[in-house]
Scaffold this motif. Sequence first.
Motif, PDB file in Angstrom:
ATOM      1  N   PHE A   1      -1.143  40.181 126.289  1.00  0.00           N
ATOM      2  CA  PHE A   1      -0.358  39.162 126.399  1.00  0.00           C
ATOM      3  C   PHE A   1       0.638  39.597 127.327  1.00  0.00           C
ATOM      4  O   PHE A   1       1.122  40.715 127.394  1.00  0.00           O
TER       5      PHE A   1
ATOM      6  N   ASP B   1      -4.856  36.378 128.492  1.00  0.00           N
ATOM      7  CA  ASP B   1      -5.316  36.313 126.869  1.00  0.00           C
ATOM      8  C   ASP B   1      -6.618  36.406 127.070  1.00  0.00           C
ATOM      9  O   ASP B   1      -7.492  35.319 127.592  1.00  0.00           O
TER      10      ASP B   1
ATOM     11  N   TRP C   1     -10.524  35.285 131.787  1.00  0.00           N
ATOM     12  CA  TRP C   1      -9.692  36.554 131.816  1.00  0.00           C
ATOM     13  C   TRP C   1     -10.610  37.550 132.614  1.00  0.00           C
ATOM     14  O   TRP C   1      -9.687  38.153 133.368  1.00  0.00           O
TER      15      TRP C   1
END
Length: 348
Positions: free
Chosen positions: A158, A194, A200
């Motif tokens: 994060f 994330d 990602w």
Amino acid sequence: MSSSSSEEEEASIVVNGREGKGEGEMAAVMAQLESEGVRALHARMEAEWGPVLQSACQTAAARALWARAVRDPAAGVLAGERFLRGLHERMRRDEEAGAREVHGVMIAVRTLWFDARIEAAVAALGAAAQVVLLGAGMDARAYRLSCLKECTVFELDFPELLEMKSDLLHEAMSSANDQKLTMMAKSLTRVPADIRDGDWITKLQSYGYDPERNTIWVLEGILYYLHQVHAMQVLETIVACRTSVQTILLADFMNKNAASLSRTMYHFYHDSPDLLLPSIGFSQVTLSQIGDPQAHFGLLSHPQNLFDKLRRLPRSVETNPEDGTPCCRLYLVEASASPDDQTTKQDN
């Protein structure tokens, strides 16, 4: 980290001499947190972060209390005073209740297992391999594993966690209590993303990850926080990278009983990861439990060790016959994937 006999000897001294849990060790670790800037950053974390983000600090706290075994000089700074004191108290209560070697030792052994397997994987794939830590949390391996000296390391997590981690390390290294942390890895890139998002891997590539280079994927303490769909998407994305390079996966899995300990925190589980991973394209899967010869490190010497009792039971047994408690297992898993595996699967 090597699992040589001298290191196991030192680790055993920590346990049997109680240095890993004693007040002296606690005081030494707490001394690292005296910087006003570090304390201010931890106050923000306590006020603003939820339980999932704070779990990264709990892992760092366990490593800090076992610093001589784990050899993580950054752990105390990254953990925070509240987490250190809280974990210390839990471990003290466990000892008083006769349930030694549960909280701190589990993290210590898990850490040492990942360290040892990363070192072996670097040796197998070549010193210039990429190392990707998904859900990196407060991991500080880039600062303490000498085997990474020729490796490109990526930490994905994060954005707010990575920013705080960077600030904590900067503040600690610039304070009067500077622990002289030195980057061991050839390079370290933090990737704010994330892993529950489907893109990602694209974000990782935009930060320099090269899908044409051999890669070691590290998923320590992360999969069980994901829901089924996201965990499987992460594993399938990793195995898809085998089209042209060698891939090694290092991960830990909870079984169903372990995940049920916190239904609000833990979601993904699998009772047989050594069957799951080959079904999606991995090969040469090796599964260990804490207490096995390759996941012991001289830290589990107590005769009433709970992990040792559990691992002796067949995996098909879900309830401990001694006390009727559910068998909550944590599996440490290493798997590989290569272009040859893909060809073999297509031929079959």
